[in-house]
Write a protein that holds these residues in place. Structure first.
Motif, PDB file in Angstrom:
ATOM      1  N   GLY A 147      36.077 142.746  70.428  1.00  0.00           N
ATOM      2  CA  GLY A 147      37.477 142.602  70.813  1.00  0.00           C
ATOM      3  C   GLY A 147      38.287 143.822  70.426  1.00  0.00           C
ATOM      4  N   GLN A 148      38.126 144.323  69.197  1.00  0.00           N
ATOM      5  CA  GLN A 148      38.876 145.495  68.751  1.00  0.00           C
ATOM      6  C   GLN A 148      38.483 146.746  69.531  1.00  0.00           C
ATOM      7  OE1 GLN A 148      39.130 145.959  64.476  1.00  0.00           O
ATOM      8  NE2 GLN A 148      38.646 143.776  64.175  1.00  0.00           N
ATOM      9  N   ILE A 149      37.190 146.833  69.861  1.00  0.00           N
ATOM     10  CA  ILE A 149      36.733 148.022  70.614  1.00  0.00           C
ATOM     11  C   ILE A 149      37.352 148.042  71.997  1.00  0.00           C
ATOM     12  CG2 ILE A 149      34.692 149.128  71.617  1.00  0.00           C
ATOM     13  CD1 ILE A 149      33.103 148.051  69.246  1.00  0.00           C
ATOM     14  N   ILE A 150      37.375 146.853  72.662  1.00  0.00           N
ATOM     15  CA  ILE A 150      37.947 146.792  74.016  1.00  0.00           C
ATOM     16  C   ILE A 150      39.433 147.085  73.956  1.00  0.00           C
ATOM     17  CG2 ILE A 150      38.420 145.234  75.944  1.00  0.00           C
ATOM     18  CD1 ILE A 150      35.770 143.839  75.263  1.00  0.00           C
ATOM     19  N   GLU A 151      40.110 146.492  72.966  1.00  0.00           N
ATOM     20  CA  GLU A 151      41.552 146.663  72.854  1.00  0.00           C
ATOM     21  C   GLU A 151      41.922 148.118  72.579  1.00  0.00           C
ATOM     22  OE1 GLU A 151      45.295 144.844  70.254  1.00  0.00           O
ATOM     23  OE2 GLU A 151      43.230 144.276  69.814  1.00  0.00           O
ATOM     24  N   LEU A 187      32.905 150.854  57.838  1.00  0.00           N
ATOM     25  CA  LEU A 187      33.175 152.225  58.305  1.00  0.00           C
ATOM     26  C   LEU A 187      33.660 152.240  59.750  1.00  0.00           C
ATOM     27  CD1 LEU A 187      30.196 154.186  56.670  1.00  0.00           C
ATOM     28  CD2 LEU A 187      32.571 154.092  55.911  1.00  0.00           C
ATOM     29  N   ILE A 188      33.061 151.392  60.619  1.00  0.00           N
ATOM     30  CA  ILE A 188      33.471 151.379  62.042  1.00  0.00           C
ATOM     31  C   ILE A 188      34.840 150.732  62.193  1.00  0.00           C
ATOM     32  CG2 ILE A 188      32.907 150.492  64.327  1.00  0.00           C
ATOM     33  CD1 ILE A 188      29.956 150.782  63.588  1.00  0.00           C
ATOM     34  N   THR A 230      27.022 145.372  65.006  1.00  0.00           N
ATOM     35  CA  THR A 230      28.389 145.615  64.559  1.00  0.00           C
ATOM     36  C   THR A 230      29.325 145.755  65.752  1.00  0.00           C
ATOM     37  OG1 THR A 230      27.529 146.760  62.615  1.00  0.00           O
ATOM     38  CG2 THR A 230      29.832 147.142  63.145  1.00  0.00           C
ATOM     39  N   LYS A 231      28.884 146.383  66.837  1.00  0.00           N
ATOM     40  CA  LYS A 231      29.724 146.506  68.035  1.00  0.00           C
ATOM     41  C   LYS A 231      30.023 145.135  68.634  1.00  0.00           C
ATOM     42  CE  LYS A 231      27.558 149.502  70.616  1.00  0.00           C
ATOM     43  NZ  LYS A 231      27.394 150.412  71.772  1.00  0.00           N
TER      44      LYS A 231
END
Length: 984
Positions: free
Chosen positions: A847-851, A880-881, A841-842
């Protein structure tokens, strides 16, 4: 020789005469001294008795003041008069004797002092005896005690003075005895020599040896005689002392006994004989243990100690006599001593206090009973001192009024305890009146205790007057709150009962067989239609007013009831009123008997049911006019009424069905189920809707079965609950219904198949649109990152992530296509891993996590795998994430933590963030709803949580959330223990 003989004869006569005179003088002197000693002993006894009489007078006075319940006041007063008269007479006798004997001036002075105290005692005693009722005040009590004490001291001094005089007389007697004795010896000696001296010379001459022998013999006789005289003197002395002691002990007012060293009685007082029931018995010379063989060994050991010089005292002890009776005594046992200082025996000063002990125990028991009674009945005492206005309460009184222990109440300031109005006015008027006239009061008052509670008390008061002036008001009061509440409740109940009788047209009656008196209630006169003031009720009145057609039935009912001493059921009869109108009444009666089984009373009720009878006739008409078969069941579930339609349907007549169980109309195979239903209906009729319809199988008299429809209606009547059953034969309807049901079932199967296909298609569309949105959005973010990256290494890194997202997107599409092919609602399950799914999932959301610069951590050490559908499982993680990243707070870095736990055997996944949070008070019931959004976000669609809930619950799990606005949220996913069989 003759001359010598004459001289000797003359001298002998002279010697005899002188000796006789000396003896007479000696006898007169001794007799005088003995009489003097006796008189002294008598005066000492009289003086000692004066002390005893003064004590008895004082005790009688205080006995009159304290308690006259055990001994009547008249008896005490008579005794007081006797004691006073004897005290005066004895005092006058002593004064007279003192004047006659002309004693020393010290005695005169003592008698003058004592005379003052005696007059005070006599005056007080006479005044008390003459009063019908009296009460000692503290001043009078102190005066009596001081006077008694002074009188006792004075009499003790007089007794001591008499003892000194007696001792002086005794010494004088002894000296006189010695003088006369010496004179007698001298006369005898002189006479002896005077008589025999002329012959001595002749005798000496004749026989010198004989003279010498005679001289020696005379000398020996003289010595022996002197020794005998000394012994005689000692014996007389001892006899005098012993006689004096015995007289003193015998006449002593207390209970005294004198014993020797062998514990044998030497002297006892008359009081001792009375205390131990020894009047008329000889105890002198007998052993103490012979007289009282029941004496314990313990007491014998104490007597041995006393003979060794010990003094034994005891204020009270039980003495178990030989006959088993118990005598309470006190004692003071001490040794008495001989002149040489050796112990001569014991002096026992004892007393019988059995009556005093019984009175003390009885008083204690009465006090305990009164204390317990007061506590149970909540009765307290009070006392008002008129001079000080001080109001004193007992402990129970304080408890009733809730007064603190140290709280002092005064009369004028206590009025606030009484409720304003009638109660306060009553107590004020009663206190004023009792002070003026002494009239006691007995009131029921409403008061307010110190805690503000309204209570009722019964207050009883009396007054004490001294010299016509009220000095004290005292009394008791009882907490009657519960009684007043009960009276009020009983009054209300009686009123309600009377109202109920009037409303229900009911009255009651009572027939006392011993007096043969019949009593009707007021309502019963109205029911029967007779005037209470002019109509006389007699035992045969019931028969006189009974309708002629019912008279035999009434007589039979009464006769059977009186014979069996029990009335079965009720009696319905008609009566003819005073205005000749006919009424129908229902009678219930009960018989009461005494301990011998004889009837003493019959009581009962009568109810006017004329209107009910009319209504019943109308009801029967309506019942017959009903189009359906109608059956009425009573509270015993037996048939009470049936109409013609029921007779026709089941083939039975009304008489055949009357009082039969309804089960006779039901086939045997369904009776058990029917009984369960009918029992429940009769036990809880209020929970069954009126007219509720049930379908059953009926059976007629010929045994033919048919389908019926029943409508049940409960009816509340005076006879109890009745149930009306409307029965309709629906055999033809059921056949047509079965055909319709068959066609309808086929249509339902087709509809279910189409619905299943539509649901699969809708789920696929929802999952596809939602699961593809994240990867596509992620690709867009990676493209933007790639465009703004200047470094080739950064671009390569972004490109690698781009390839992973594309691969995941491809895999997701393939998985969705595979899921679409699932048939018959079955879902494939397999073991899935939390850590692998988390990492995957990560990668998808890289992209969203880095942003967002989110800090995402996990801990799956507790449990790392579970049995679940893989697509659903990954969708749960992704939703959920992604939601946590999407709804993060702008003011802080997102911190997201995922971990697993094992709770009660269930695998639990918790996803905790520090994002915006959700207002659960507003949105708790729609968090997982479709298209429900709670924050203004451009990409919010309200599908993610809805799909997550579907995926969790489709596999038997549950999802919940805890959230605080501004702090974050925690999503809790509870997976089932094992996959359901329908999901495998």
């Amino acid at each position: 020789m003759r001359v010598l003989k004459n001289k000797i004869r003359q001298r002998f006569l002279l010697f005899v005469t002188i000796s006789a005179l000396v003896f007479v003088a000696f006898f007169v002197l001794i007799k005088s001294h003995i009489l003097t000693q006796g008189e002294d002993a008598f005066l000492i006894s009289k003086s000692g008795k004066q002390s005893m009489l003064s004590q008895r007078i004082v005790k009688a006075i205080f006995a009159l003041d304290s308690d006259t319940r055990l001994v009547p006041a008249a008896t005490i007063k008579d005794s007081l008069k006797v004691f006073t008269k004897e005290l005066e007479q004895t005092h006058e006798f002593l004064l007279k004797k003192n004047k006659e004997t002309k004693r020393a001036s010290k005695l005169n002075s003592l008698f003058r002092d004592v005379d003052v105290n005696l007059k005070t005692l006599v005056k007080t005693s006479d005044s008390i005896s003459s009063l019908p009722d009296f009460k000692l005040n503290k001043k009078t009590q102190r005066l009596i005690k001081e006077t008694e004490l002074s009188f006792l001291f004075g009499m003790d001094a007089i007794v001591n003075e008499y003892l000194k005089i007696a001792q002086a007389n005794f010494i004088s007697t002894k000296n006189s005895y010695y003088t006369i004795f010496g004179l007698s010896v001298l006369i005898l000696t002189v006479g002896f020599f005077f008589l025999w001296f002329p012959n001595i010379q002749q005798l000496i001459r004749k026989n010198e040896l004989l003279i010498r022998s005679n001289e020696k013999l005379a000398h020996s006789k003289l010595q022996i005689k002197q020794s005998l005289n000394e012994l005689k003197e000692l014996k007389i002395d001892l006899e005098h002392k012993e006689r004096f002691n015995k007289i003193f002990i015998n006449q002593a007012p207390p209970s005294i006994a004198m014993l020797d060293k062998d514990m044998k009685y030497m002297a006892v007082s008359e009081k001792w004989k009375q205390d131990y029931n020894m009047e008329g018995q000889v105890v002198i010379g007998r052993s103490h243990y012979e007289v009282f063989p029941e004496i314990k060994q313990e007491w014998k050991e104490q007597h041995k100690k006393c003979l060794a010089g010990y003094i034994d005292k005891c204020e009270e002890a039980p003495f178990v006599r030989a006959d088993g009776s118990v005598q309470w005594i006190f004692w003071d046992v001490r040794p008495w001593y001989l002149p040489d200082g050796e112990v001569g025996g014991l002096l026992m000063y004892t007393g019988d206090i059995t009556d005093i002990k019984k009175q003390s125990l009885a008083k204690h028991r009465i006090e305990q009973i009164l204390k317990s009674t007061n506590k149970v009945s909540r009765i307290g005492t009070w006392e008002l001192d008129i001079e000080t206005d001080k109001l004193t309460f007992s402990d129970m009184s304080r408890e009733i009024l809730k007064l603190p222990k140290d709280y002092q109440v005064y009369g004028n300031s206590s009025l606030h305890l009484y409720k304003d109005g009638v109660s306060k006015d009553k107590i004020i008027n009663s206190i004023r009146k009792i002070k003026e006239t002494g009239e006691p009061f007995d009131l029921e008052l409403e008061v307010i205790n110190m805690e503000g509670e309204d209570i009722w008390i019964r207050d009883i008061g009396q007054a004490e007057f001294i010299e016509g002036r009220c000095v004290r008001v005292y009394g008791i009061f009882q907490d009657i709150t519960e009684i007043k509440q009960s009276e009020s409740a009983l009054t209300k109940q009686n009123q309600l009962l009377s109202f109920a009788e009037k409303i229900s047209k009911m009255g009651h009656w009572q027939w006392e067989l011993k007096t043969n008196i019949v009593t009707w209630s007021s309502n019963l006169y109205d029911i029967m239609g007779f005037n209470k003031n002019s109509f006389e009720v007699k035992p045969n009145t019931l028969f006189e007013i009974t309708h002629p057609d019912d008279i035999d039935k009434v007589k039979s009912y009464m006769k059977k009831g009186l014979e069996t001493k029990h009335f079965d059921g009720e009696l319905v009869q008609r009566i003819i009123s005073e205005d000749n109108s006919v009424k129908t009444i229902q009678v219930l009666a009960k018989i009461f008997t005494d301990s011998d089984g004889e009837i003493i009373e019959v009581v009962g009720t009568c109810q006017d049911i004329t209107l009910q009878r009319i209504a019943e006739i109308k009801f029967r008409g309506l019942l017959e006019s009903a189009p359906d078969a109608m059956i009425i069941l009573n509270e015993n579930k037996r048939i009470h009424l049936v109409n013609k339609q029921a007779e026709k349907m089941f083939g039975y007549s009304a008489s055949e069905l009357y009082d039969k169980k309804i089960e006779v109309l039901i086939p045997d195979r369904i009776i058990d189920n029917f009984i369960v239903y009918s029992d429940d209906y009769f036990e809880n009729p209020r929970f069954i809707k009126t007219g509720e319809r049930r379908e059953l199988i009926g059976i007629n008299k010929d045994g033919e079965e048919f389908t019926v429809q029943i409508s049940l209606s409960p009816l509340e009547t005076e006879e109890g609950i009745l149930v009306s059953a409307a029965i309709r034969d629906i055999t033809a309807q059921k056949e047509a219904e079965q055909k319709i049901i068959h066609v309808n079932d086929n249509l339902k199967l087709l509809a279910q198949e189409l619905t299943s296909k539509n649901i699969q298609l809708a789920d696929f569309a929802q999952i596809t649109s939602h699961n593809l949105r994240a990867p596509v959005s992620n690709l867009s973010s990676l493209v933007d990152l790639y465009a703004i990256s200047d470094d080739n290494s950064d671009k390569e890194e972004v490109f690698e992530k781009f390839k992973k997202v594309v691969n995941h997107l491809t895999f997701t599409l393939n998985t969705l296509l595979e899921a679409l092919k699932v048939k018959e609602g079955k879902v494939k399950v397999s073991y899935v891993y939390f850590d692998k799914t988390f990492e995957k999932t990560k990668e998808v959301l890289a992209g969203q996590i880095i942003e967002s610069k989110a800090e995402i951590t996990s801990d799956f050490t507790s449990i790392n795998k579970t049995l679940h559908n893989k697509v659903y499982f990954e969708s749960i993680f992704l939703n959920l994430i992604e939601n946590a990243i999407k709804y993060r707070s702008k003011s802080r870095v997102l911190k997201l933590h995922l971990h697993t736990e094992l709770i009660d055997g269930n695998i639990v996944l918790k996803v905790k963030d520090n994002g915006l949070g959700i207002n659960l008070d507003r949105h708790r019931n729609k968090i997982f709803g479709l298209n429900k959004v709670f924050h203004r976000h451009p990409n919010a669609k309200g599908v993610g949580l809805y799909m997550t809930k579907l995926h969790v619950e489709s596999m038997g799990g549950k999802i919940s959330v805890k959230s605080v606005v501004g702090e974050g949220s925690t999503f809790i996913v509870k997976f089932s223990n094992t996959a359901k069989k329908s999901h495998i």
